[in-house]
Design an enzyme around this catalytic site. Structure first.
Site, mmCIF file in Angstrom:
data_model
loop_
_atom_site.group_PDB
_atom_site.id
_atom_site.type_symbol
_atom_site.label_atom_id
_atom_site.label_comp_id
_atom_site.label_asym_id
_atom_site.label_seq_id
_atom_site.Cartn_x
_atom_site.Cartn_y
_atom_site.Cartn_z
ATOM 1 N N HIS A 103 -2.114 -54.552 -9.624
ATOM 2 C CA HIS A 103 -2.364 -53.608 -8.535
ATOM 3 C C HIS A 103 -2.707 -52.227 -9.076
ATOM 4 O O HIS A 103 -2.354 -51.875 -10.198
ATOM 5 C CB HIS A 103 -1.157 -53.510 -7.590
ATOM 6 C CG HIS A 103 -0.034 -52.672 -8.121
ATOM 7 N ND1 HIS A 103 0.011 -51.303 -7.975
ATOM 8 C CD2 HIS A 103 1.099 -53.014 -8.798
ATOM 9 C CE1 HIS A 103 1.113 -50.828 -8.525
ATOM 10 N NE2 HIS A 103 1.783 -51.846 -9.041
ATOM 11 N N CYS A 104 -3.394 -51.454 -8.240
ATOM 12 C CA CYS A 104 -3.627 -50.033 -8.505
ATOM 13 C C CYS A 104 -3.120 -49.263 -7.290
ATOM 14 O O CYS A 104 -2.137 -49.681 -6.669
ATOM 15 C CB CYS A 104 -5.096 -49.756 -8.812
ATOM 16 S SG CYS A 104 -6.268 -50.252 -7.527
ATOM 17 N N TRP A 105 -3.728 -48.151 -6.946
ATOM 18 C CA TRP A 105 -3.225 -47.344 -5.830
ATOM 19 C C TRP A 105 -3.542 -47.960 -4.470
ATOM 20 O O TRP A 105 -2.670 -48.146 -3.637
ATOM 21 C CB TRP A 105 -3.788 -45.926 -5.932
ATOM 22 C CG TRP A 105 -3.617 -45.076 -4.696
ATOM 23 C CD1 TRP A 105 -4.596 -44.440 -3.994
ATOM 24 C CD2 TRP A 105 -2.390 -44.757 -4.013
ATOM 25 N NE1 TRP A 105 -4.058 -43.761 -2.916
ATOM 26 C CE2 TRP A 105 -2.703 -43.945 -2.903
ATOM 27 C CE3 TRP A 105 -1.055 -45.115 -4.223
ATOM 28 C CZ2 TRP A 105 -1.750 -43.458 -2.012
ATOM 29 C CZ3 TRP A 105 -0.085 -44.633 -3.333
ATOM 30 C CH2 TRP A 105 -0.439 -43.815 -2.254
ATOM 31 N N TYR A 133 -0.593 -50.199 -4.298
ATOM 32 C CA TYR A 133 0.726 -49.557 -4.272
ATOM 33 C C TYR A 133 0.973 -48.871 -2.926
ATOM 34 O O TYR A 133 2.113 -48.818 -2.439
ATOM 35 C CB TYR A 133 0.814 -48.552 -5.410
ATOM 36 C CG TYR A 133 2.128 -47.813 -5.530
ATOM 37 C CD1 TYR A 133 3.281 -48.450 -5.985
ATOM 38 C CD2 TYR A 133 2.216 -46.468 -5.202
ATOM 39 C CE1 TYR A 133 4.487 -47.768 -6.112
ATOM 40 C CE2 TYR A 133 3.414 -45.770 -5.327
ATOM 41 C CZ TYR A 133 4.540 -46.425 -5.770
ATOM 42 O OH TYR A 133 5.730 -45.736 -5.893
#
Length: 354
Positions: free
Chosen positions: A109-111, A138
Site C-alpha cells: 500500500h501507499c497513501w 493508508y
C-alpha cells in the site's frame, strides 16, 4: 505515436492484473502475509499499520519533487521524474521484496492506493511474487479505524479519582478474563503531569491510534471491553475522535477510594522516582495549581515529605476530577465504594455486579 519510457512503463503496469482488496481483507491477510508500506520514510514515521515494513519508492525529498511536478506539470512528467529517481534503486527494491515475501505473497500500500503502490506491486509481480493492493491505501485504513471505534457497542469505562488504582484494576480485569484496552500502556503515558515518569517516549498520535486499533481487532466485539476513563489527550497523543465520542456514551463504572488510602498508594507508586523528576512534574502544573502552592509542594518534596506533597496534589486533582467526572458523559456512573485497595477483591466485585 512514439512513447517515452515512462509512458511505456505506465501502460505496462496498467495491463498487469493486480488483486485489490479492502481494509478488512487486507488486515486479515496480514496475519500470514507481510505488509509493505511504500510511502516515504517520513510518512511511515508519522504513522503506519502495525507490523508493516517500509520499503519506500521515494526518499522524503524525492517524494516532494515528484508531487510538485505532478501538480505543476502533469501526470506523465511526474512518472518520468519518478523513474529518474528509482531507476538505480529498482534492483535493490525488487530484492528486498523477494526476501521479505520468501517468493510467495506481499500486501502492498501507499497513501491512496495510487501510482507508488501499483508500481511496486507491478515490479514484484513480474518477479513472481503475488501482490495484494490495499484499496484506497493508508487513507482508507485510517477511515476504517475511525469507523471501527464508532461501531464499538460493548465498551465499559472505569473511572475514579487520581490514585484509585485504576490501572491496577484494568490489569486485574484482564487477569480475571475480561477484555481490556490499556490506553495508558499503549500511549506510554500515565495521563497526568507525572505521566511520563518511567515511560518510553510516546508514539505519534497516528501511531498511537493505529496501535489502539490493532488491539481492538484482536478482541471479541460481542463481549464487553474495558478502558480506563481518560481525557481526550493522554500526554501528547490524542484519542481517535470516534473512540472519545463512544467513551462518552458508554456504561461507566466509578471506583471510590478514601483519600488517605490513595495517598498511601501514590507515595508507594511514585516515591521510587527521584525528587528532581517529581519537582519538574509539579512545575508543569504550577500555573493552574497556584505558584505559592507549587512552591510549598516542591519544598515538601525536597525534604522527602511525600505524603504532605501528595495530599496537596490530590486536593488539586480531586477538584479537577469532580468538575469533569460527568461533564461529557451521557450515562450516570455506577458507583462502587471500597475502604481498601485490594485490587483482586475490588475487581472481582466489579465483574460480579456489572
Amino acid at each position: 505515436m512514439k512513447l517515452s519510457f515512462g509512458q511505456f512503463l505506465f501502460l505496462l503496469y496498467k495491463v498487469t492484473i493486480m488483486e485489490v482488496i479492502n481494509t478488512n481483507e487486507f488486515l486479515k491477510l496480514s496475519k500470514s502475509i507481510p505488509i509493505i508500506d511504500v510511502r516515504s520514510p517520513l510518512e511511515f514515521e508519522q504513522g503506519h499499520i502495525p507490523g508493516a515494513l517500509n520499503i519506500p519508492l521515494f526518499s522524503n525529498e524525492e517524494r516532494e519533487i515528484v508531487g510538485t511536478t505532478y501538480k505543476q506539470v502533469g501526470k506523465m512528467k511526474a512518472i518520468e521524474q519518478g523513474l529518474d529517481f528509482t531507476g538505480n534503486k529498482m534492483k535493490d527494491i525488487a530484492i528486498r521484496g523477494l526476501k521479505v515475501s520468501k517468493r510467495k505473497s506481499l500486501l502492498v500500500h501507499c497513501w491512496r492506493g495510487g501510482m507508488r503502490s501499483n508500481s511496486m506491486a507491478w515490479l514484484w509481480n513480474i518477479m513472481g511474487v503475488k501482490c495484494y493492493l490495499l484499496e484506497g491505501g493508508y487513507k482508507s485504513y485510517r477511515n476504517q479505524l475511525l469507523q471501527d471505534f464508532k461501531s464499538l457497542d460493548n465498551l465499559h469505562i472505569l473511572q475514579g479519582a487520581t490514585g484509585s488504582g485504576k490501572t491496577y484494576i484494568i490489569h486485574e480485569l484482564e487477569r480475571q478474563g475480561e477484555q481490556v484496552i490499556d490506553l495508558e500502556k499503549i500511549a506510554n503515558h500515565k495521563g497526568s503531569a507525572f505521566g511520563e515518569l518511567g515511560e518510553r517516549p510516546q508514539p505519534t498520535t497516528q501511531q498511537f491510534q493505529n496501535n489502539l486499533h490493532t488491539k481492538l481487532k484482536s478482541l471479541d466485539l460481542d463481549k464487553r471491553i474495558w478502558v480506563e476513563g481518560e481525557s481526550r489527550t493522554i500526554g501528547k497523543v490524542y484519542l481517535p475522535e470516534t473512540l472519545w465520542e463512544k467513551m462518552n456514551t458508554s456504561k461507566v463504572v466509578e471506583v471510590n477510594i478514601p483519600q488517605e488510602k490513595r495517598i498511601q498508594h501514590l507515595v508507594k507508586d511514585y516515591g521510587k522516582y527521584n525528587n528532581e523528576d517529581l519537582i519538574k512534574s509539579v512545575e508543569k502544573i504550577q500555573k493552574r495549581f497556584g505558584f505559592d502552592k507549587a512552591k510549598t509542594c516542591i519544598d515538601y518534596l525536597k525534604n522527602s515529605q511525600y505524603e504532605e506533597a501528595t495530599k496537596m496534589l490530590l486536593d488539586y486533582y480531586d477538584k479537577a476530577y469532580s468538575f469533569s467526572r460527568e461533564k461529557y458523559k451521557t450515562n450516570t456512573p455506577k458507583l462502587f465504594t471500597f475502604d481498601n485497595m485490594n485490587f483482586e477483591m475490588i475487581t472481582k466485585h466489579i465483574i460480579e455486579n456489572t
